[in-house]
Scaffold this motif. Structure first.
Motif, short mmCIF file in Angstrom:
data_model
loop_
_atom_site.label_atom_id
_atom_site.label_comp_id
_atom_site.label_asym_id
_atom_site.label_seq_id
_atom_site.Cartn_x
_atom_site.Cartn_y
_atom_site.Cartn_z
N GLU A 86 0.85 -1.19 0.00
CA GLU A 86 0.00 0.00 0.00
C GLU A 86 0.88 1.24 0.00
O GLU A 86 1.80 1.36 0.82
CB GLU A 86 -0.91 0.02 1.22
CG GLU A 86 -1.83 1.22 1.26
CD GLU A 86 -2.73 1.25 2.46
OE1 GLU A 86 -3.42 2.26 2.63
OE2 GLU A 86 -2.74 0.28 3.25
N TYR A 87 0.60 2.15 -0.90
CA TYR A 87 1.37 3.39 -1.01
C TYR A 87 0.66 4.51 -0.28
O TYR A 87 -0.56 4.46 -0.07
CB TYR A 87 1.59 3.76 -2.48
CG TYR A 87 2.60 2.85 -3.15
CD1 TYR A 87 3.94 3.20 -3.22
CD2 TYR A 87 2.21 1.61 -3.67
CE1 TYR A 87 4.87 2.36 -3.81
CE2 TYR A 87 3.14 0.77 -4.26
CZ TYR A 87 4.46 1.15 -4.33
OH TYR A 87 5.38 0.30 -4.90
N SER B 265 0.11 7.46 -1.37
CA SER B 265 -0.73 8.21 -2.29
C SER B 265 -0.78 7.48 -3.62
O SER B 265 -0.05 6.51 -3.83
CB SER B 265 -0.18 9.63 -2.51
OG SER B 265 1.01 9.57 -3.27
N CYS B 266 -1.62 7.94 -4.52
CA CYS B 266 -1.73 7.31 -5.84
C CYS B 266 -0.52 7.58 -6.73
O CYS B 266 -0.43 7.05 -7.83
CB CYS B 266 -3.02 7.76 -6.52
SG CYS B 266 -4.48 7.05 -5.73
N ASP B 267 0.43 8.39 -6.24
CA ASP B 267 1.67 8.62 -6.98
C ASP B 267 2.59 7.39 -6.89
O ASP B 267 3.55 7.28 -7.65
CB ASP B 267 2.42 9.84 -6.43
CG ASP B 267 1.68 11.13 -6.70
OD1 ASP B 267 0.88 11.17 -7.65
OD2 ASP B 267 1.89 12.10 -5.93
N CYS B 268 2.32 6.51 -5.95
CA CYS B 268 3.09 5.26 -5.76
C CYS B 268 4.57 5.52 -5.57
O CYS B 268 5.42 4.86 -6.15
CB CYS B 268 2.84 4.29 -6.91
SG CYS B 268 1.14 3.75 -7.02
N ALA C 180 -7.23 1.66 -4.29
CA ALA C 180 -6.51 2.40 -5.33
C ALA C 180 -5.03 2.61 -5.03
O ALA C 180 -4.24 2.79 -5.95
CB ALA C 180 -7.17 3.76 -5.56
N GLN C 181 -4.64 2.58 -3.77
CA GLN C 181 -3.26 2.87 -3.42
C GLN C 181 -2.42 1.61 -3.21
O GLN C 181 -1.27 1.69 -2.76
CB GLN C 181 -3.21 3.76 -2.18
CG GLN C 181 -3.74 5.14 -2.48
CD GLN C 181 -3.84 6.03 -1.27
OE1 GLN C 181 -4.57 6.97 -1.31
NE2 GLN C 181 -3.14 5.77 -0.20
N ARG D 286 -0.46 -1.43 -4.98
CA ARG D 286 0.11 -1.80 -6.27
C ARG D 286 1.15 -2.90 -6.09
O ARG D 286 1.87 -2.95 -5.09
CB ARG D 286 0.81 -0.60 -6.92
CG ARG D 286 -0.09 0.53 -7.30
CD ARG D 286 -0.82 0.20 -8.60
NE ARG D 286 -1.57 1.33 -9.10
CZ ARG D 286 -2.82 1.61 -8.79
NH1 ARG D 286 -3.47 0.84 -7.97
NH2 ARG D 286 -3.43 2.65 -9.31
#
Length: 69
Positions: free
Chosen positions: A12-13, A15-18, A53-54, A56
């Motif tokens: 899990e990041y 933010s969505c910026d990963c 969403a976060q 990846r």
């Protein structure tokens, strides 16, 4: 002949910026002897976390030089 191994890594990041993983969510799965095996695991993990969403995952290939050292 040098063989590469494959790993599925992610988590899990923040933010969505990963760019930064949330501490404690890191996952490393493997090694796999073939990319196809790693892709199968990657698909399962990605589908399991689809609503998040976060979260990846990616496939990393280990350089062959590491195996022959």
């Amino acid at each position: 002949m040098q063989k590469s191994r494959f790993w599925v890594v992610g988590g899990e990041y923040t933010s969505c910026d990963c760019e930064s993983l949330v501490q404690g969510t890191e996952r490393v799965v493997g090694p796999f002897e073939s990319r196809a095996e790693a892709e199968s695991t990657w698909r399962l993990l990605s589908e399991d976390h689809r609503p998040q969403a976060q979260v990846r995952f990616t496939i990393a290939q280990e350089p062959p030089a590491i195996l022959s050292a």
